[in-house]
Design a protein around this motif. Structure first.
Motif, mmCIF file in Angstrom:
data_model
loop_
_atom_site.group_PDB
_atom_site.id
_atom_site.type_symbol
_atom_site.label_atom_id
_atom_site.label_comp_id
_atom_site.label_asym_id
_atom_site.label_seq_id
_atom_site.Cartn_x
_atom_site.Cartn_y
_atom_site.Cartn_z
ATOM 1 N N THR A 9 53.269 34.958 39.946
ATOM 2 C CA THR A 9 53.242 34.456 41.323
ATOM 3 C C THR A 9 52.661 35.475 42.285
ATOM 4 N N TYR A 10 53.067 36.729 42.149
ATOM 5 C CA TYR A 10 52.660 37.761 43.099
ATOM 6 C C TYR A 10 51.772 38.833 42.470
ATOM 7 N N ALA A 11 52.245 39.417 41.366
ATOM 8 C CA ALA A 11 51.492 40.530 40.771
ATOM 9 C C ALA A 11 50.130 40.085 40.271
ATOM 10 N N LEU A 12 50.069 38.906 39.646
ATOM 11 C CA LEU A 12 48.799 38.430 39.107
ATOM 12 C C LEU A 12 47.781 38.229 40.219
ATOM 13 N N VAL A 13 48.194 37.543 41.270
ATOM 14 C CA VAL A 13 47.273 37.284 42.388
ATOM 15 C C VAL A 13 46.865 38.601 43.046
ATOM 16 N N GLY A 14 47.850 39.485 43.251
ATOM 17 C CA GLY A 14 47.556 40.761 43.890
ATOM 18 C C GLY A 14 46.608 41.607 43.067
ATOM 19 N N ASN A 15 46.868 41.723 41.776
ATOM 20 C CA ASN A 15 46.002 42.521 40.903
ATOM 21 C C ASN A 15 44.614 41.904 40.784
ATOM 22 N N TRP A 16 44.571 40.566 40.770
ATOM 23 C CA TRP A 16 43.262 39.911 40.689
ATOM 24 C C TRP A 16 42.449 40.209 41.938
ATOM 25 N N LEU A 17 43.075 40.105 43.110
ATOM 26 C CA LEU A 17 42.366 40.388 44.360
ATOM 27 C C LEU A 17 41.868 41.827 44.393
ATOM 28 N N ASN A 18 42.721 42.756 43.968
ATOM 29 C CA ASN A 18 42.352 44.168 43.987
ATOM 30 C C ASN A 18 41.216 44.450 43.010
ATOM 31 N N ASN A 19 41.311 43.887 41.813
ATOM 32 C CA ASN A 19 40.285 44.132 40.812
ATOM 33 C C ASN A 19 38.977 43.425 41.157
ATOM 34 N N ALA A 20 39.091 42.196 41.666
ATOM 35 C CA ALA A 20 37.889 41.458 42.058
ATOM 36 C C ALA A 20 37.145 42.193 43.168
ATOM 37 N N SER A 21 37.897 42.695 44.148
ATOM 38 C CA SER A 21 37.242 43.417 45.246
ATOM 39 C C SER A 21 36.606 44.711 44.755
ATOM 40 N N ARG A 22 37.185 45.289 43.709
ATOM 41 C CA ARG A 22 36.647 46.536 43.133
ATOM 42 C C ARG A 22 35.251 46.314 42.541
ATOM 43 N N TYR A 23 34.981 45.100 42.044
ATOM 44 C CA TYR A 23 33.699 44.818 41.384
ATOM 45 C C TYR A 23 32.771 43.959 42.255
ATOM 46 N N LEU A 24 33.122 43.767 43.505
ATOM 47 C CA LEU A 24 32.275 42.981 44.401
ATOM 48 C C LEU A 24 30.840 43.503 44.513
ATOM 49 N N PRO A 25 30.610 44.833 44.530
ATOM 50 C CA PRO A 25 29.212 45.300 44.666
ATOM 51 C C PRO A 25 28.275 44.719 43.623
ATOM 52 N N PHE A 26 28.741 44.566 42.372
ATOM 53 C CA PHE A 26 27.861 44.081 41.311
ATOM 54 C C PHE A 26 27.495 42.611 41.493
ATOM 55 N N PHE A 27 28.290 41.881 42.271
ATOM 56 C CA PHE A 27 27.976 40.485 42.560
ATOM 57 C C PHE A 27 27.126 40.345 43.822
ATOM 58 N N PHE A 28 27.350 41.214 44.818
ATOM 59 C CA PHE A 28 26.644 41.091 46.095
ATOM 60 C C PHE A 28 25.278 41.783 46.102
ATOM 61 N N ILE A 29 25.146 42.885 45.387
ATOM 62 C CA ILE A 29 23.885 43.645 45.427
ATOM 63 C C ILE A 29 22.679 42.805 45.010
ATOM 64 N N PRO A 30 22.780 41.985 43.938
ATOM 65 C CA PRO A 30 21.609 41.155 43.609
ATOM 66 C C PRO A 30 21.173 40.255 44.753
ATOM 67 N N ALA A 31 22.133 39.701 45.486
ATOM 68 C CA ALA A 31 21.786 38.823 46.600
ATOM 69 C C ALA A 31 21.194 39.603 47.767
ATOM 70 N N LEU A 32 21.715 40.802 48.029
ATOM 71 C CA LEU A 32 21.271 41.581 49.181
ATOM 72 C C LEU A 32 19.918 42.241 48.967
ATOM 73 N N PHE A 33 19.602 42.619 47.725
ATOM 74 C CA PHE A 33 18.393 43.418 47.476
ATOM 75 C C PHE A 33 17.439 42.760 46.487
ATOM 76 N N TRP A 34 17.621 41.472 46.224
ATOM 77 C CA TRP A 34 16.774 40.796 45.246
ATOM 78 C C TRP A 34 15.316 40.739 45.699
ATOM 79 N N GLU A 35 15.098 40.470 46.975
ATOM 80 C CA GLU A 35 13.723 40.345 47.481
ATOM 81 C C GLU A 35 12.973 41.668 47.389
#
Length: 438
Positions: free
Chosen positions: A226-252
């Motif tokens: 209920t709490y730890a899973l969601v919290g850890n997922w948010l923390n871990n997902a935010s940790r790897y956000l650069p690898f998802f956003f960089i292609p969109a920001l610098f693809w051109e």
């Protein structure tokens, strides 16, 4: 005259830590030896595709056991812990099958969104990787509970050797990013074998795994999904956000894959001491901390202070070396194409040093069952990290990496102060009056 061991160094704890570190050290030695070879067989762009694959795995693996793996150290009864492990393994199998079906149906659209169409059809290996991670994660924690650190060390060595051998072998044949992905997944599968075999050999005939028992445990520890899973997922997902956003920001600009590759390599090198030492310290701290808290807060406070002082001193030399010499080291070890990765490492090192310090202490959240608070902290991390990339309009990649590293220093500093509070150590009273962390 024999040397006097400082009072904050616990020899019995370090016996277990060194066992884990020896295994992690051997596995990371294999990684270090293979890095100069792999960096010359595969250009940064190929590591950029691997970075997206690893980011997807890292984000999804957190949820693969439903969060119940984080409860494995808490039961006083080994039978109950074994039943929680059985629950984790069943959830991992079911979740992996579900992901395989979703991947078959929607992978093309998702890869197009992530600018990673080249990964097709190798995205089918994601489900296998997730299952291997879903087995490894709870088995390591359960074997740590039993202090079977040699098995965990053996698993890490086997995984590193298999991954390096296959990735190098396929690279020599001219294979591109798929060689890196196949090597990674093969290493995962090989590494889980000794863990599972050890678990089967120690299987208790008195443990029960009927559906009624497992449903009861799922309800008893429901705070974790209920709490730890969601919290850890948010923390871990935010940790790897650069690898998802960089292609969109610098693809051109045509450099997105190379940037992801440089960032992945910087991340990998900076993570080495975390995997080598900090996570090993954390595995022992979790096992000792759960028992210490059952004895009372003073015992937990003493263990927390010992652990903090040790990781601060252990990580400091690496901090100095990377901040001062990272670009030169990367060029010398990996080749001239990787100088930019060295600059990224230089800018991100203060943040990774704080991760090194906080990683062992993060288990205090599970020990003290402060899962609701951690959920809000993780949400805050996700909002700030995601907000930086969403609001980024203009500027170079170097400016973005520096801003990202600086923001994370502030976020993790606040997180560290909260962990110390849970360990009974107040902000202004490290050497004086202690807080109760209640």
């Amino acid at each position: 005259m024999p040397l006097k061991v400082p009072h904050w160094i616990n020899p019995s704890i370090w016996k277990h830590i060194l066992t884990l570190v020896s295994g992690a050290g051997a596995s990371q030695l294999v990684t270090l030896i293979s890095l100069p070879v792999l960096s010359r067989l595969y250009p940064p762009e190929e590591f950029g595709i691997l970075a997206v694959f690893l980011a997807i795995i890292a984000v999804l693996t957190i949820a693969i056991n439903g969060g119940y793996d984080m409860a494995l150290m808490l039961p006083e009864s080994d039978i109950e812990a074994r039943n929680i492990l059985s629950l984790c393994l069943r959830i991992a199998l079911g979740t992996s099958i579900l992901f395989a079906l979703l991947s078959w149906a929607f992978a093309d659209q998702v890869l197009m969104l992530l600018k990673a169409e080249r990964m097709n059809p190798w995205h089918h290996l994601l489900a296998i990787s997730l299952l291997a991670g879903g087995l490894t994660q709870p088995l390591r924690i359960y074997l740590s509970r039993l202090q079977q650190y040699k098995i965990i060390a053996k698993s890490r060595i086997i995984r590193a050797v298999v991954q390096a051998a296959i990735s190098i072998g396929l690279g020599l044949t001219g294979t591109l990013f798929e060689g890196l992905i196949i090597g990674f997944v093969a290493g995962q599968v090989a590494g889980v074998v000794p863990l599972y075999m050890s678990f089967r050999l120690r299987k208790s005939k008195t443990s029960t795994k009927d559906e009624h028992t497992l449903r009861g445990l799922a309800r008893k520890y429901r705070d974790f999904p209920t709490y730890a899973l969601v919290g850890n997922w948010l923390n871990n997902a935010s940790r790897y956000l650069p690898f998802f956003f960089i292609p969109a920001l610098f693809w051109e600009a045509g450099t997105a894959e190379a940037i992801n590759g440089w960032l992945q390599k910087a991340d990998r090198v900076l993570s080495l001491p975390i995997v080598l030492v900090s996570m090993s310290v954390g595995a022992v701290f979790f096992e000792r901390g759960a028992k210490a808290f059952q004895e009372g807060l003073p015992a937990l406070r003493s263990l927390t202070k010992q652990t903090l002082l040790q990781v601060v001193l252990l990580g400091f030399p690496f901090l100095i070396v990377i901040v001062a010499f990272a670009p030169n080291i990367f060029v010398w070890v990996l080749g001239s194409e990787w100088e930019e990765a060295g600059k990224y490492a230089q800018w991100l090192m203060p943040w990774f040093y704080l991760i090194f310090i906080t990683t062992p202490l993060s288990w205090l959240v599970d020990i003290r069952r402060k899962l609701k608070v951690m959920l809000w902290i993780s949400l805050l991390f996700f909002i700030f990290r995601g907000g930086l990339f969403l609001l980024w309009k203009e500027g170079s990649i170097s400016q973005l990496i520096q801003a990202y590293g600086g923001m994370n220093v502030l976020l993790v500093l606040g997180q560290l102060l909260y962990y110390l509070y849970l360990g009974g150590i107040g902000v202004y009273s490290f050497f004086g009056k202690e807080e109760d962390g209640s």
